[in-house]
Design a protein around this motif. Structure first.
Motif, PDB file in Angstrom:
ATOM      1  N   THR A 188       0.854  -1.182   0.000  1.00  0.00           N
ATOM      2  CA  THR A 188       0.000   0.000   0.000  1.00  0.00           C
ATOM      3  C   THR A 188       0.890   1.232   0.000  1.00  0.00           C
ATOM      4  OG1 THR A 188      -0.052   0.151   2.400  1.00  0.00           O
ATOM      5  CG2 THR A 188      -1.721  -1.233   1.350  1.00  0.00           C
ATOM      6  N   PHE A 189       0.298   2.382  -0.288  1.00  0.00           N
ATOM      7  CA  PHE A 189       1.062   3.623  -0.344  1.00  0.00           C
ATOM      8  C   PHE A 189       1.788   3.877   0.978  1.00  0.00           C
ATOM      9  CE2 PHE A 189       1.276   8.345  -0.214  1.00  0.00           C
ATOM     10  CZ  PHE A 189       2.038   8.529  -1.352  1.00  0.00           C
ATOM     11  N   ASP A 190       1.160   3.484   2.064  1.00  0.00           N
ATOM     12  CA  ASP A 190       1.778   3.737   3.374  1.00  0.00           C
ATOM     13  C   ASP A 190       2.417   2.475   3.970  1.00  0.00           C
ATOM     14  OD1 ASP A 190      -0.600   2.484   3.734  1.00  0.00           O
ATOM     15  OD2 ASP A 190      -1.360   3.816   5.299  1.00  0.00           O
ATOM     16  N   TRP A 191       2.795   1.532   3.120  1.00  0.00           N
ATOM     17  CA  TRP A 191       3.634   0.401   3.532  1.00  0.00           C
ATOM     18  C   TRP A 191       3.019  -0.432   4.629  1.00  0.00           C
ATOM     19  CZ3 TRP A 191       7.636  -0.174   0.274  1.00  0.00           C
ATOM     20  CH2 TRP A 191       8.079   0.963  -0.413  1.00  0.00           C
ATOM     21  N   ARG A 192       1.758  -0.727   4.534  1.00  0.00           N
ATOM     22  CA  ARG A 192       1.145  -1.497   5.615  1.00  0.00           C
ATOM     23  C   ARG A 192       1.665  -2.921   5.654  1.00  0.00           C
ATOM     24  NH1 ARG A 192      -5.012   0.900   6.162  1.00  0.00           N
ATOM     25  NH2 ARG A 192      -4.309   3.050   6.090  1.00  0.00           N
ATOM     26  N   GLN A 250      24.247 -13.432   3.741  1.00  0.00           N
ATOM     27  CA  GLN A 250      23.527 -12.258   3.227  1.00  0.00           C
ATOM     28  C   GLN A 250      22.210 -12.164   3.969  1.00  0.00           C
ATOM     29  OE1 GLN A 250      23.914 -10.130   0.399  1.00  0.00           O
ATOM     30  NE2 GLN A 250      21.808  -9.656  -0.207  1.00  0.00           N
ATOM     31  N   ALA A 251      21.943 -11.007   4.566  1.00  0.00           N
ATOM     32  CA  ALA A 251      20.756 -10.886   5.405  1.00  0.00           C
ATOM     33  C   ALA A 251      19.493 -10.700   4.568  1.00  0.00           C
ATOM     34  CB  ALA A 251      20.914  -9.717   6.360  1.00  0.00           C
ATOM     35  N   GLU A 252      19.591  -9.899   3.502  1.00  0.00           N
ATOM     36  CA  GLU A 252      18.350  -9.509   2.832  1.00  0.00           C
ATOM     37  C   GLU A 252      18.096 -10.295   1.554  1.00  0.00           C
ATOM     38  OE1 GLU A 252      18.493  -5.278   2.378  1.00  0.00           O
ATOM     39  OE2 GLU A 252      17.560  -5.029   4.341  1.00  0.00           O
ATOM     40  N   SER A 253      16.840 -10.592   1.315  1.00  0.00           N
ATOM     41  CA  SER A 253      16.467 -11.260   0.079  1.00  0.00           C
ATOM     42  C   SER A 253      16.552 -10.253  -1.063  1.00  0.00           C
ATOM     43  CB  SER A 253      15.040 -11.785   0.184  1.00  0.00           C
ATOM     44  OG  SER A 253      14.140 -10.716   0.235  1.00  0.00           O
ATOM     45  N   SER A 254      16.561 -10.768  -2.282  1.00  0.00           N
ATOM     46  CA  SER A 254      16.651  -9.862  -3.425  1.00  0.00           C
ATOM     47  C   SER A 254      15.415  -8.973  -3.508  1.00  0.00           C
ATOM     48  CB  SER A 254      16.849 -10.652  -4.718  1.00  0.00           C
ATOM     49  OG  SER A 254      16.026 -11.789  -4.738  1.00  0.00           O
ATOM     50  N   ALA A 255      14.286  -9.477  -3.023  1.00  0.00           N
ATOM     51  CA  ALA A 255      13.068  -8.657  -3.044  1.00  0.00           C
ATOM     52  C   ALA A 255      13.254  -7.415  -2.172  1.00  0.00           C
ATOM     53  CB  ALA A 255      11.876  -9.469  -2.550  1.00  0.00           C
ATOM     54  N   VAL A 256      13.818  -7.611  -0.991  1.00  0.00           N
ATOM     55  CA  VAL A 256      14.033  -6.469  -0.097  1.00  0.00           C
ATOM     56  C   VAL A 256      15.080  -5.538  -0.695  1.00  0.00           C
ATOM     57  CG1 VAL A 256      14.880  -5.780   2.173  1.00  0.00           C
ATOM     58  CG2 VAL A 256      13.298  -7.694   1.965  1.00  0.00           C
ATOM     59  N   GLU A 257      16.134  -6.118  -1.247  1.00  0.00           N
ATOM     60  CA  GLU A 257      17.165  -5.286  -1.879  1.00  0.00           C
ATOM     61  C   GLU A 257      16.550  -4.459  -3.010  1.00  0.00           C
ATOM     62  OE1 GLU A 257      20.518  -7.431  -3.484  1.00  0.00           O
ATOM     63  OE2 GLU A 257      21.509  -5.572  -4.065  1.00  0.00           O
ATOM     64  N   ALA A 258      15.661  -5.087  -3.768  1.00  0.00           N
ATOM     65  CA  ALA A 258      15.009  -4.381  -4.869  1.00  0.00           C
ATOM     66  C   ALA A 258      14.192  -3.203  -4.348  1.00  0.00           C
ATOM     67  CB  ALA A 258      14.107  -5.340  -5.646  1.00  0.00           C
ATOM     68  N   LEU A 259      13.503  -3.412  -3.248  1.00  0.00           N
ATOM     69  CA  LEU A 259      12.699  -2.317  -2.697  1.00  0.00           C
ATOM     70  C   LEU A 259      13.581  -1.166  -2.242  1.00  0.00           C
ATOM     71  CD1 LEU A 259       9.834  -3.854  -0.557  1.00  0.00           C
ATOM     72  CD2 LEU A 259       9.652  -2.521  -2.647  1.00  0.00           C
ATOM     73  N   ARG A 260      14.759  -1.512  -1.750  1.00  0.00           N
ATOM     74  CA  ARG A 260      15.625  -0.460  -1.241  1.00  0.00           C
ATOM     75  C   ARG A 260      16.231   0.379  -2.365  1.00  0.00           C
ATOM     76  NH1 ARG A 260      15.560  -0.866   4.020  1.00  0.00           N
ATOM     77  NH2 ARG A 260      15.763  -2.889   5.052  1.00  0.00           N
ATOM     78  N   ASP A 301       8.468   5.252   3.922  1.00  0.00           N
ATOM     79  CA  ASP A 301       8.676   6.687   3.759  1.00  0.00           C
ATOM     80  C   ASP A 301       7.384   7.503   3.855  1.00  0.00           C
ATOM     81  OD1 ASP A 301       7.414   6.171   1.393  1.00  0.00           O
ATOM     82  OD2 ASP A 301       9.042   6.833   0.097  1.00  0.00           O
ATOM     83  N   TYR A 302       6.256   6.852   3.914  1.00  0.00           N
ATOM     84  CA  TYR A 302       5.029   7.612   4.159  1.00  0.00           C
ATOM     85  C   TYR A 302       4.167   6.902   5.189  1.00  0.00           C
ATOM     86  CZ  TYR A 302       0.625  10.003   3.786  1.00  0.00           C
ATOM     87  OH  TYR A 302      -0.511  10.693   4.120  1.00  0.00           O
ATOM     88  N   ALA A 328       3.216  19.565   2.629  1.00  0.00           N
ATOM     89  CA  ALA A 328       3.918  18.455   1.962  1.00  0.00           C
ATOM     90  C   ALA A 328       3.037  17.202   1.946  1.00  0.00           C
ATOM     91  CB  ALA A 328       5.240  18.172   2.667  1.00  0.00           C
ATOM     92  N   VAL A 329       2.316  16.968   3.030  1.00  0.00           N
ATOM     93  CA  VAL A 329       1.410  15.816   3.071  1.00  0.00           C
ATOM     94  C   VAL A 329       0.356  15.953   1.964  1.00  0.00           C
ATOM     95  CG1 VAL A 329      -0.344  14.608   4.431  1.00  0.00           C
ATOM     96  CG2 VAL A 329       1.756  15.404   5.532  1.00  0.00           C
ATOM     97  N   MET A 330      -0.138  17.173   1.778  1.00  0.00           N
ATOM     98  CA  MET A 330      -1.115  17.396   0.708  1.00  0.00           C
ATOM     99  C   MET A 330      -0.503  17.082  -0.653  1.00  0.00           C
ATOM    100  SD  MET A 330      -2.859  20.871   2.218  1.00  0.00           S
ATOM    101  CE  MET A 330      -3.668  21.296   0.673  1.00  0.00           C
ATOM    102  N   HIS A 331       0.715  17.591  -0.880  1.00  0.00           N
ATOM    103  CA  HIS A 331       1.392  17.310  -2.148  1.00  0.00           C
ATOM    104  C   HIS A 331       1.565  15.815  -2.367  1.00  0.00           C
ATOM    105  CE1 HIS A 331       2.290  21.136  -3.887  1.00  0.00           C
ATOM    106  NE2 HIS A 331       2.820  21.615  -2.766  1.00  0.00           N
TER     107      HIS A 331
END
Ligand SMILES: Nc1ncnc2c1ncn2[C@@H]1O[C@H](COP(=O)(O)OP(=O)(O)OP(=O)(O)O)[C@@H](O)[C@H]1O
Ligand SMILES: [Mg+2]
Lengths: 539, 251
Positions: free
Chosen positions: A42-46, A193-203, A211-212, A239-242
């Motif tokens: 989701t937009f707010d990373w739920r 290696q701690a992180e999966s490629s999926a997590v690395e991809a998100l980063r 971030d929101y 900024a929240v509105m933007h």
């Protein structure tokens, strides 16, 4: 036992490494597959915030079946899987089943949106026993990533990610995985290696996990003047509105508009409490403009709320009437679309563009005004005074309410509580959290009661209006009207319950404990005023 | 939420109980349900199909007396989301072990309870009998899937089960379905027609008699994985859709 992950160095010789391992233990090599993986949240990373990762995996072969897979981010445990080719925007549109059932409370009304796409060449080696039963797996992933969240018109370059080798245990066969781990640990070229490629991809995405959040992240400093603090709060809210504007324009889900409107309401409240702090003419002008903007967004929000209530409405109906709300749903949907069109037109208009531009400029350089004597006072002194004042109003108005008071008195009290809540949220970081947090916690209980009281009334009214309109347009059947009648009755009951609970709820808020906490905030503010140049002048 | 517990049950042997349990479990897991099969039959057919060794440390006694949690003996199969509690030869004495506990009928439900949180569906593959163990299964299960070969004898078995469950306080839902159906056989068609006319709880899906199912023993793999486009696989997928829809409606 969880998944063990290793990083394979670039330029290394993977096949000889794997061949080496295979000489020590019976491994079957499956055909390499290419998988196209799209990560969603989701937009707010739920999902991320819930220690999850949601990924759609599709083998890159004709006729390959896609799966939506939900995993624990920390352990890799699969929480749910669903065979599906196209991921819908809303979890409610997923085929019912475990994944839909369990993911629904995590994402709630938010859309799940694609964030990034990986292409993974995956090689699986299976360790087998004498029955040809798989007892552990080695999974080698070589991935490239293409972020999907670039701004329009910019091209994203694919990036190669770290090649990972994972040892995936099979439940009940711990020795096999241990053996594989031992063999791979002995390879000097491999690092854990701690992180999966999926997590690395998100980063590597433009947007970073977490971030929101719709929670306001404000850290004001007590060295700020009131004017600086007020402008900082207002800039953050702008900024929240933007941030939410694109989601509002495209109606990606109802929460964008909700967060956008909360930012407007908070801004208006902060502007109102900025009397004596900010130059008066502009302060009033922008407050008026924001009121206009709030009004422009109201029709869509009201309809969103009704649409969101529909599933709950339906389940509250007697079985014989279930499903009969469809004409209402269609009617609301059509009106929502029309209202959203009006909203977008307003956002595209001159007035909105000018408001944003002038407001942002002003917040950077608010200027001076002799009618704003508190501008240079310490931020915490002014904030404390505003919080204390808002609190006094809540107490004063609440105490006046008895069993004979009209509904409006409760609605007015609800507004008072909102002002206090916004003040606590916007300036709370200037005071010790152990003082502010319990006030918010107590206030929330009172707000929930007042909210329920008003929401029931508003919803019942909307339903009556809808029933009238449906009847006038001759677009309804008796069952629909009966269902609406049933709902209105139910809402009236709920409202009566909230009314009955009010006295007790208010008394639980209007206590010495809360009063003492507010006086701590006020004293904190007075002390900082006394210590400041402005305070010393006055004495 | 606790798992839905389904038993593949008939007092008659060789009617397709194990074939149903194994294939439905595979279909369920493929659709994302976290699924556990418990092979309660000392003959260990389901365990064999999943290539797991028919051995449980401490035997059935340790599980039933809760000296060893089920969780300890679960084996992952070759399929994502599909686990197995293997059979053990000692299960042939399950009745004796149960008889030795305080509330034998409640026992199986009690043993399943801690693990039922980790799964969405638990499938019990039962041996062909009416015994204390099967009564304990009836207590633990939300529903019994009862394969019925459309012959007069099988129909009588079903009626015996009706009679038996009529005395129970909260009997599981019965889900009889036609199994190993040969559409060319006149007798099969007649029996099916007659039975459909007389009872409402029959599932609409029928499982055809096919060589693909027979060959499961050769491949040691569910037919829904080995031959996903076969008629039998399609039948098990339909059967699962019916079973799960009925169970969800019951909740
Ligand atoms: N639909 C089918 N078509 C053809 N053969 C089948 C079918 N279902 C089962 N069989 C075969 O019939 C035999 C008995 O099937 P299965 O083991 O599933 O029955 P069961 O009721 O579990 O038997 P038991 O009572 O011995 O446990 C097996 O050899 C199996 O391969
Ligand atoms: Mg069997």
């Amino acid at each position: 036992m969880g998944v063990r992950r290793f990083a394979f160095p670039e330029g290394g010789d993977l096949s000889s490494l794997l061949a080496g391992v295979a000489t020590r233990t019976p491994l079957v090599t499956d055909d390499e597959v290419r998988v196209v993986r799209t990560l969603y949240d989701t937009f707010d990373w739920r999902i991320w915030g819930d220690d999850g990762l949601l990924e759609h995996e599709r083998p890159d072969t004709p006729g390959g079946e896609g799966h939506l897979v939900w995993r624990r981010r920390s352990s890799g445990e699969v929480l749910g899987r669903l065979e599906i080719d196209d991921v819908p925007r809303f979890v409610t549109e997923l085929r019912s089943g475990r994944l839909a059932d369990r993911l629904a409370p995590v994402v709630d009304v938010r859309a799940i949106e694609p964030l990034t796409r990986l292409t993974t060449d995956r090689q699986t080696l299976r360790m087998i026993d004498d029955d040809d039963k798989t007892v552990a797996r080695v999974v080698v992933d070589r991935s490239t990533v293409v972020p999907l969240d670039r701004p329009h018109g910019t091209r994203a370059e694919p990036r190669t990610l770290q090649t990972t080798i994972e040892v995936v245990p099979v439940r009940g066969y711990p020795k096999a995985a241990k053996e594989l781990n031992r063999l791979l640990e002995a390879q000097v070229t491999l690092r854990p290696q701690a992180e999966s490629s999926a997590v690395e991809a998100l980063r590597t995405n433009r947007r970073r996990p977490g971030d929101y959040s719709s929670k306001l992240a404000l850290e004001l400093s007590s060295t700020m003047t009131a004017s600086e603090a007020w402008c900082t709060v207002l800039r953050t809210l702008l900024a929240v509105m933007h941030t939410n504007e694109d989601g509002v324009r495209h109606d990606r889900d109802p929460e964008f508009l909700h967060d956008y409107r909360v930012a407007i309401r908070r801004s208006r409240s902060v502007l109102a409490q900025g009397k004596g702090v900010l130059p008066d003419a502009e302060r009033r002008q922008f407050a008026d403009e924001l009121r206009w903007l709030g009004g422009v967004t109201s029709p869509v929000r009201d309809l969103d709320v009704e649409l969101l209530e529909l599933p709950t409405y339906d389940t509250s109906l007697p079985t014989s009437l279930r499903g009969s709300l469809q004409p209402l749903a269609d009617w609301l949907q059509a009106r929502q679309r029309a209202a959203h069109g009006d909203l977008v037109a307003a956002l595209d208009g001159e007035r909105y563009r000018e408001l944003l531009a002038a407001y942002a400029t002003w917040l950077d350089h608010p200027g001076h005004d002799p009618r704003a004597p508190e501008a240079a006072h310490p931020s915490s002194a002014v904030a404390a005074a505003r919080i204390a004042k808002a609190f006094r109003r809540v107490v004063r108005d609440g105490r006046r309410i008895d069993d004979t008071s009209p509904p409006e008195s409760l609605h007015d009290l609800r507004k008072d509580t909102k002002k206090l809540r916004y003040a606590l949220e916007c300036y709370g970081s200037l005071f010790p959290p152990e003082t502010v947090r319990p006030i918010v916690r107590h206030l929330k209980v009172l707000q929930d009661c007042l909210g329920e009281f008003q929401d029931c009334e508003v919803q019942a009214l909307s339903l009556r209006t809808a029933a009238d309109a449906l009847l006038a347009e001759q677009r309804t059947q008796a069952a629909t009207l009966m269902a609406i009648g049933h709902l209105v009755e139910h809402l009236d009951e709920r409202q009566a319950e909230a009314r009955a609970a009010f006295n007790r709820t208010f008394r639980q808020f209007d206590t010495d404990e809360v009063g003492h906490l507010v006086s701590l905030v006020r004293d904190h503010g007075r002390a900082s005023l006394a210590a400041s140049p402005a305070g010393r002048e006055e004495h | 939420m606790a798992a839905i517990v389904l038993a593949s049950y008939s007092s008659k042997g060789g009617v397709g109980k194990t074939a149903a349990a194994v294939n439905l479990a595979h279909v369920a897991a493929e659709q994302g349900w976290r699924t556990l099969v418990w092979d309660l039959d000392p003959q260990a057919a389901a365990t064999f199909y999943f290539r797991v060794k028919p051995k449980v440390k401490g035997g059935g006694r340790a599980l039933i007396r809760q000296k060893r949690p089920l969780d300890d003996v679960v084996k992952g199969t070759d399929f994502e989301g599909l686990d197995l509690v293997p059979a053990d030869f000692s299960y042939r004495n399950l009745d004796l072990v149960l008889d030795d506990t305080k509330k034998p009928l409640r026992r199986l439900a009690k043993v399943l309870k801690p693990i039922a949180r980790d799964y969405d569906v638990v499938l019990l593959d039962c041996p062909p009998s009416i015994s204390l163990a099967s009564e304990s299964v009836f207590e633990a299960a939300n529903a019994l899937m009862v394969p019925v070969i459309p012959t007069t004898l099988s129909v009588r078995t079903l009626e015996q089960l009706d009679d038996f469950l009529a005395d129970a306080t909260s009997p599981p839902r019965l889900m009889p379905f036609f199994s190993m159906v040969d559409g060319r056989k006149r007798l099969h068609r007649d029996v099916m027609e007659a039975l459909r006319a007389s009872r409402t709880d029959l599932l609409t899906t029928t499982v055809p008699a096919t060589a693909d199912v027979e060959r499961m023993g050769l491949h040691r793999t569910p037919v829904t994985a080995q031959a996903p486009r076969s008629r039998a696989a399609a039948a098990y997928r339909d059967l699962w859709a019916e079973v799960i829809a009925t169970c969800r409606a019951d909740r």
